[in-house]
Design a protein around this motif. Sequence first.
Motif, PDB file in Angstrom:
ATOM      1  N   UNK A 183       1.320 -16.391   3.625  1.00 39.99           N
ATOM      2  CA  UNK A 183       0.868 -17.744   3.922  1.00 39.99           C
ATOM      3  C   UNK A 183       1.484 -18.681   2.892  1.00 39.99           C
TER       4      UNK A 183
ATOM      5  N   UNK B  67       0.324 -21.080   1.346  1.00 38.77           N
ATOM      6  CA  UNK B  67      -0.563 -21.348   0.221  1.00 38.77           C
ATOM      7  C   UNK B  67      -0.485 -20.225  -0.808  1.00 38.77           C
ATOM      8  N   UNK B  68      -0.447 -18.980  -0.330  1.00 37.65           N
ATOM      9  CA  UNK B  68      -0.287 -17.853  -1.243  1.00 37.65           C
ATOM     10  C   UNK B  68       1.042 -17.963  -1.977  1.00 37.65           C
TER      11      UNK B  68
ATOM     12  N   UNK C  83       1.085 -20.642  -4.627  1.00 37.56           N
ATOM     13  CA  UNK C  83       0.302 -20.172  -5.771  1.00 37.56           C
ATOM     14  C   UNK C  83       1.108 -19.187  -6.602  1.00 37.56           C
TER      15      UNK C  83
ATOM     16  N   UNK D 123      -7.535 -23.235   4.289  1.00 35.63           N
ATOM     17  CA  UNK D 123      -6.594 -23.910   3.400  1.00 35.63           C
ATOM     18  C   UNK D 123      -5.144 -23.498   3.657  1.00 35.63           C
ATOM     19  N   UNK D 124      -4.955 -22.560   4.581  1.00 36.89           N
ATOM     20  CA  UNK D 124      -3.608 -22.130   4.955  1.00 36.89           C
ATOM     21  C   UNK D 124      -3.085 -23.146   5.971  1.00 36.89           C
TER      22      UNK D 124
ATOM     23  N   UNK E 102     -18.947 -21.676  12.616  1.00 41.85           N
ATOM     24  CA  UNK E 102     -18.225 -20.822  11.668  1.00 41.85           C
ATOM     25  C   UNK E 102     -18.567 -19.339  11.874  1.00 41.85           C
ATOM     26  N   UNK E 103     -19.764 -19.058  12.383  1.00 40.59           N
ATOM     27  CA  UNK E 103     -20.135 -17.651  12.575  1.00 40.59           C
ATOM     28  C   UNK E 103     -19.453 -17.053  13.804  1.00 40.59           C
TER      29      UNK E 103
ATOM     30  N   UNK F 106     -16.085 -17.550  14.075  1.00 35.10           N
ATOM     31  CA  UNK F 106     -14.679 -17.641  13.700  1.00 35.10           C
ATOM     32  C   UNK F 106     -14.343 -16.497  12.759  1.00 35.10           C
TER      33      UNK F 106
ATOM     34  N   UNK G  21      -5.688 -14.353   7.062  1.00 36.56           N
ATOM     35  CA  UNK G  21      -5.154 -14.874   5.812  1.00 36.56           C
ATOM     36  C   UNK G  21      -3.825 -15.588   6.051  1.00 36.56           C
TER      37      UNK G  21
ATOM     38  N   UNK H 146     -17.723 -15.399   8.599  1.00 37.71           N
ATOM     39  CA  UNK H 146     -18.686 -15.807   7.585  1.00 37.71           C
ATOM     40  C   UNK H 146     -20.099 -15.341   7.928  1.00 37.71           C
TER      41      UNK H 146
ATOM     42  N   UNK I 190     -17.824 -11.188   6.290  1.00 35.86           N
ATOM     43  CA  UNK I 190     -17.098 -11.653   5.111  1.00 35.86           C
ATOM     44  C   UNK I 190     -17.812 -11.206   3.850  1.00 35.86           C
TER      45      UNK I 190
ATOM     46  N   UNK J 233     -10.470 -12.870  -1.380  1.00 37.02           N
ATOM     47  CA  UNK J 233      -9.151 -13.009  -0.778  1.00 37.02           C
ATOM     48  C   UNK J 233      -8.979 -14.393  -0.161  1.00 37.02           C
ATOM     49  N   UNK J 234      -9.993 -14.864   0.543  1.00 40.06           N
ATOM     50  CA  UNK J 234      -9.906 -16.156   1.213  1.00 40.06           C
ATOM     51  C   UNK J 234      -9.960 -17.301   0.205  1.00 40.06           C
TER      52      UNK J 234
ATOM     53  N   UNK K 278      -8.894 -17.293  -2.779  1.00 41.69           N
ATOM     54  CA  UNK K 278      -7.656 -17.390  -3.549  1.00 41.69           C
ATOM     55  C   UNK K 278      -6.780 -18.506  -3.004  1.00 41.69           C
ATOM     56  N   UNK K 279      -6.894 -18.766  -1.703  1.00 48.46           N
ATOM     57  CA  UNK K 279      -6.089 -19.803  -1.069  1.00 48.46           C
ATOM     58  C   UNK K 279      -6.569 -21.198  -1.461  1.00 48.46           C
ATOM     59  N   UNK K 280      -7.866 -21.342  -1.671  1.00 52.05           N
ATOM     60  CA  UNK K 280      -8.387 -22.691  -1.809  1.00 52.05           C
ATOM     61  C   UNK K 280      -8.993 -22.968  -3.170  1.00 52.05           C
TER      62      UNK K 280
ATOM     63  N   UNK L  35      -9.398 -21.108  -6.651  1.00 53.40           N
ATOM     64  CA  UNK L  35      -9.158 -19.915  -7.476  1.00 53.40           C
ATOM     65  C   UNK L  35     -10.294 -19.645  -8.444  1.00 53.40           C
TER      66      UNK L  35
END
Lengths: 268, 263
Positions: free
Chosen positions: A80, A82-83, A86, A156-157, A176-177, A179, A183, B216, B220, B227-228, B230-232, B234
């Motif tokens: 990704x 974003x990764x 970083x 955030x990706x 959200x539950x 989804x 990554x 979630x 999760x 892991x998730x 880390x993207x947003x 840290x």
Amino acid sequence: MRARTEPVAALLVLVMLIAASCSDSAGPSSPEAGSKGEAPGLSGSVVVSAAASLTDAFADVGEDFSEIHPDVKVMFNFDSSTTLSTQILEGAPADLFAPADEANMRKLTDANLISGEPKVFTRNELVIVTKPGNPEGIETLADLAGAGVISLCGEKVPCGKYAAEALAKAGVTIDESSITRGQDVGATLTAVTDGDAVAGIVYVTDAAKAGDKVEAVSLPEDVNVIATYPIGVLSGSTNIEVARAFMDHVLGGEGQEVLADFGFVPAS
Amino acid sequence: MSRVRRRPPAPVVAAAGVTILFFAIPLVGILQRANWSTVWSDLTTSGARDALRLSLISSVLAAGLSIAFGTPLAWVLARSAVPAKPLLRGLVLLPMVLPPVVGGVALLAAFSLRSPIGGWLHDAFGLQLTFATSGAVMAETFVAMPFYVITVEGAMRGMDQRYEDAAASLGARRLTVFRRVTLPTIAPSVVAGGMLAWARALGEFGATITFAGNVMGRTRTLPLAVYLELESNQDAAVALSLVLLAVSLLVLVSLRGRWLSSS
């Protein structure tokens, strides 16, 4: 005594497993070295950190490039965006960066890690993917709410941010539950092709790659989001000459042709 | 038996020191990376609390299932003359060395809605393992149970079996021998194996995200949240990692107290 040694062995195995699972698993991959071609004298290797959605297209572009420059080895690090940004901010060595959005490129330009100006080299669009035959009858983004578990990228990706934009434009909220978040776009697509996700939002190019394992439902223009892909040479590159040549190749006719073959939209 | 304690030669000590550094440096790295002023707030966001709660529930269930189903298996492996025992043991221990993500792919192939078994479970009982906490527990159990089985089987093979023979010769049935003699003798191993399995389940990532997904509040768990994040965020990822580190270290240190220093 044996009663004592076996739990110790199990402990050792556990420690090793933890150590192994903490190590970085994303190794750079390299395409097959190209056969003989005209050699204008470039040599050495470059590492390209590129968005996961570019995996197949860039592998082809890299092969073409290596055919033109047989002494050059192009290695890719796909993840990704974003990764990747970083990793580079943390000092991971790379020569080029090609994320799926301008925000991640900006993180590096703001940190003065990009040499010269990054250039937008291609674009992409979003699409809904469903199971083959679209059993849930999903026609619009609104149909995704309440249809079951939907696969989206991490918030955030880039692909997750674009999907959130499209959903907001359409005024659709998915709980959200319901989804599951991948990554990167590859993981997001896999949840639909191999997992039990009812549908997902990915790039048009990923839907094309999945072939008949998914059915693509296109989004109307007024809710769709255009993803823009910039590319830039890192100022820390140890092989700036080759890196610039690769960037020129991507922006040039041959690179653009390959990207178009994979369903990417030209930058201009 | 008295033993003279001799110091190992200096080169050995030096080499051991290097090895200790190899394990200690990453730990120091994550500690100095932590943003201590926000650790508490990072751990109390609703997402983090969800992940903590879910991890606790699913890992305790996985450890419980490992004990419930792993004990009979360890007994069979340690005591009976089942055919092809090496093959059987290899099968059971495979998840210890298999990349967890491969385990996840295998579980998906066997239990997704489109697989025969998964489809049948759904049609007959309305049960869906993917994207459900039950699936996360299953993935964790798949990866963690071998640690329990290997520990308890070892203890059963290593214990003095004459006590069992004595009980049997006095007329105790086999199940009674197991309950009254074998189990009390190996109880420390049951606890140690259960804790190992629990720690492994708590840290499970690859099989869970592949099979159960990343939903979630449902699947999760802590490692997935790390892991998730880390993207947003840290700082939050590091804070959650610290929890996993602290718990894992606590388990291993307490096991060492039970297993190595008691003589």
